[in-house]
Write an enzyme that holds these catalytic residues in place. Structure first.
Site, PDB file in Angstrom:
ATOM      1  N   MET A 219       0.845  -1.196   0.000  1.00  0.00           N
ATOM      2  CA  MET A 219       0.000   0.000   0.000  1.00  0.00           C
ATOM      3  C   MET A 219       0.879   1.244   0.000  1.00  0.00           C
ATOM      4  O   MET A 219       1.649   1.464   0.942  1.00  0.00           O
ATOM      5  CB  MET A 219      -0.942  -0.008   1.204  1.00  0.00           C
ATOM      6  CG  MET A 219      -2.000  -1.085   1.131  1.00  0.00           C
ATOM      7  SD  MET A 219      -3.060  -1.168   2.600  1.00  0.00           S
ATOM      8  CE  MET A 219      -1.996  -2.088   3.733  1.00  0.00           C
ATOM      9  N   LEU A 220       0.763   2.026  -1.063  1.00  0.00           N
ATOM     10  CA  LEU A 220       1.595   3.212  -1.238  1.00  0.00           C
ATOM     11  C   LEU A 220       1.385   4.180  -0.085  1.00  0.00           C
ATOM     12  O   LEU A 220       0.244   4.462   0.290  1.00  0.00           O
ATOM     13  CB  LEU A 220       1.262   3.877  -2.566  1.00  0.00           C
ATOM     14  CG  LEU A 220       2.336   4.769  -3.195  1.00  0.00           C
ATOM     15  CD1 LEU A 220       3.630   3.994  -3.408  1.00  0.00           C
ATOM     16  CD2 LEU A 220       1.842   5.337  -4.518  1.00  0.00           C
TER      17      LEU A 220
ATOM     18  N   GLN B  53       7.555  -5.201  -3.937  1.00  0.00           N
ATOM     19  CA  GLN B  53       6.717  -4.987  -5.113  1.00  0.00           C
ATOM     20  C   GLN B  53       7.365  -3.948  -6.020  1.00  0.00           C
ATOM     21  O   GLN B  53       7.652  -2.832  -5.589  1.00  0.00           O
ATOM     22  CB  GLN B  53       5.304  -4.528  -4.769  1.00  0.00           C
ATOM     23  CG  GLN B  53       4.448  -4.508  -6.051  1.00  0.00           C
ATOM     24  CD  GLN B  53       3.046  -3.993  -5.864  1.00  0.00           C
ATOM     25  OE1 GLN B  53       2.857  -2.840  -5.518  1.00  0.00           O
ATOM     26  NE2 GLN B  53       2.069  -4.838  -6.130  1.00  0.00           N
TER      27      GLN B  53
ATOM     28  N   CYS C  17      -2.214  -1.486 -10.153  1.00  0.00           N
ATOM     29  CA  CYS C  17      -2.473  -0.108  -9.733  1.00  0.00           C
ATOM     30  C   CYS C  17      -3.033   0.706 -10.897  1.00  0.00           C
ATOM     31  O   CYS C  17      -2.437   0.737 -11.979  1.00  0.00           O
ATOM     32  CB  CYS C  17      -1.191   0.542  -9.212  1.00  0.00           C
ATOM     33  SG  CYS C  17      -1.441   2.240  -8.638  1.00  0.00           S
TER      34      CYS C  17
ATOM     35  N   HIS D 115      -6.634  -9.156  -7.435  1.00  0.00           N
ATOM     36  CA  HIS D 115      -7.610  -8.240  -6.845  1.00  0.00           C
ATOM     37  C   HIS D 115      -8.921  -8.455  -7.593  1.00  0.00           C
ATOM     38  O   HIS D 115      -8.983  -8.246  -8.802  1.00  0.00           O
ATOM     39  CB  HIS D 115      -7.124  -6.796  -6.989  1.00  0.00           C
ATOM     40  CG  HIS D 115      -7.977  -5.796  -6.270  1.00  0.00           C
ATOM     41  ND1 HIS D 115      -7.480  -4.630  -5.777  1.00  0.00           N
ATOM     42  CD2 HIS D 115      -9.301  -5.789  -5.958  1.00  0.00           C
ATOM     43  CE1 HIS D 115      -8.456  -3.933  -5.187  1.00  0.00           C
ATOM     44  NE2 HIS D 115      -9.562  -4.629  -5.294  1.00  0.00           N
TER      45      HIS D 115
ATOM     46  N   GLY E 115      -5.580  -5.693   2.694  1.00  0.00           N
ATOM     47  CA  GLY E 115      -4.921  -4.390   2.644  1.00  0.00           C
ATOM     48  C   GLY E 115      -5.380  -3.450   3.734  1.00  0.00           C
ATOM     49  O   GLY E 115      -4.929  -3.519   4.876  1.00  0.00           O
ATOM     50  N   ARG E 116      -6.331  -2.571   3.413  1.00  0.00           N
ATOM     51  CA  ARG E 116      -6.723  -1.492   4.318  1.00  0.00           C
ATOM     52  C   ARG E 116      -7.194  -1.987   5.685  1.00  0.00           C
ATOM     53  O   ARG E 116      -6.911  -1.353   6.704  1.00  0.00           O
ATOM     54  CB  ARG E 116      -7.825  -0.646   3.667  1.00  0.00           C
ATOM     55  CG  ARG E 116      -7.314   0.265   2.564  1.00  0.00           C
ATOM     56  CD  ARG E 116      -8.466   0.822   1.750  1.00  0.00           C
ATOM     57  NE  ARG E 116      -9.133  -0.224   0.982  1.00  0.00           N
ATOM     58  CZ  ARG E 116     -10.357  -0.104   0.466  1.00  0.00           C
ATOM     59  NH1 ARG E 116     -11.045   1.005   0.657  1.00  0.00           N
ATOM     60  NH2 ARG E 116     -10.876  -1.089  -0.243  1.00  0.00           N
TER      61      ARG E 116
END
Length: 329
Positions: free
Chosen positions: A13-14, A64, A94, A164, A226-227
């Site tokens: 996650m950027l 990544q 992305c 995803h 992720g989040r």
């Protein structure tokens, strides 16, 4: 060609999964595979900073990469292997404009032959696994047949895919909207595993609970979160026991912060800023009394010049005081 996927991983996650975040997450879970933020080949090869820096305590950790030049990707993969990374992952998921302008990310789904060339170049250069993180489609190219055609061109060079379960809109939606607006299609990812049982398939997108993770693992080889893992890190404290059948005792959030102290002190002596470390811990006490004061004290004080461990201790006291009230109540 190594074909492997961890049963559970935390998504790249950027601006979130930097080395401080990964160190903190490793305190919470020993078995989970951690991912770096996406790092571009240009940053690694020509940037002024050390974009491959990580603490060995983070292991196992995957890098990544973002890029579409096979030669540059191969160079970076070799550098990463030499530094001790466990895996290289190519970002083909992305959807941001900035990423598209650099000809990498989700737009690469429209050029499967180039992706295959990139994966082969990296795989020829390293002995560690090279995996692909992708979407189920892009724009109007969102049929199951399109996904299969993409996968089939990559299969000779990598058999490990993190999918995803949303398509990406390359124009008209922001990266945030691309994580929320296109509908999730878990069944399509399940079908991919059924039709290509020799592949290692992990699923990603909208997954929030241990129960959901277990359900997905009935259909695929791995789950990436992720989040939810970032915003509610206590989820991670149950992963080792529930997903990996690891008998280590579950760590408490207070123990986690105490275990972070030596790292904080060492990093501060090396020039790190307290807020850059502690911002990743904001959600650790979610749902507990004192959590709001914990977050507020850190957000108001950790960024100040010279902020040290005492800021964390004061913030933690809000939690401890409420624990005493509950225990003595």
């Amino acid at each position: 060609m190594k074909s492997t996927l961890n049963k559970f991983s935390i998504a790249p996650m950027l601006d979130w999964t930097d080395r401080h975040c990964r160190y903190f997450h490793r305190i919470l879970t020993k078995q989970t595979l951690l991912y770096s933020e996406m790092v571009t080949t240009g940053a690694i090869l020509f940037g002024k900073g050390d974009y491959l820096a990580f603490n060995q305590a983070e292991q196992p950790v995957s890098l990544q990469l973002g890029g579409s030049d096979p030669k540059a990707l191969a160079q970076c993969a070799k550098l990463a292997e030499d530094r001790g990374y466990n895996e290289i992952n190519l970002n083909v998921g992305c959807p941001s404009d900035r990423v598209q302008n650099g000809m990498f990310g989700a737009c690469l789904m429209g050029n499967a032959s180039l992706v295959a060339h990139c994966i082969k170049a990296m795989q020829d250069e390293v002995s560690i696994p090279v995996t692909v993180k992708t979407r189920i489609g892009i724009d109007e190219q969102d049929s199951y047949e399109f996904l299969c055609q993409f996968i089939e061109q990559i299969m000779p060079y990598s058999q490990s895919f993190i999918v995803h379960a949303r398509k990406a809109w390359l124009s008209g939606l922001s990266p945030k909207e691309n994580r929320e607006v296109p509908p999730l299609d878990y069944e399509r990812v399940y079908q991919l595993k059924k039709d290509y049982p020799q592949l290692m398939i992990a699923i990603n997108g909208g997954i929030k609970t241990i129960e959901e993770i277990k359900t997905h693992l009935l259909h695929v080889d791995g789950v990436m979160v992720g989040r939810e893992a970032y915003q509610n890190p206590m989820l991670l404290t149950n992963i080792d026991q529930q997903i990996f059948a690891d008998s280590h005792p579950i760590i408490s959030p207070i123990e986690a912060i105490n275990l972070l102290y030596p790292y904080i002190e060492k990093e501060l002596t090396q020039g790190a800023q307290l807020n850059h470390i502690m911002r990743h811990t904001f959600g650790i006490f979610n749902g507990r009394k004192g959590a709001k004061q914990w977050r507020r004290h850190l957000s108001e004080n950790a960024h100040k010049k010279g902020a040290g461990i005492e800021v964390v201790e004061t913030a933690l006291q809000f939690i401890l005081d409420n624990e005493d009230i509950i225990n003595n109540g």
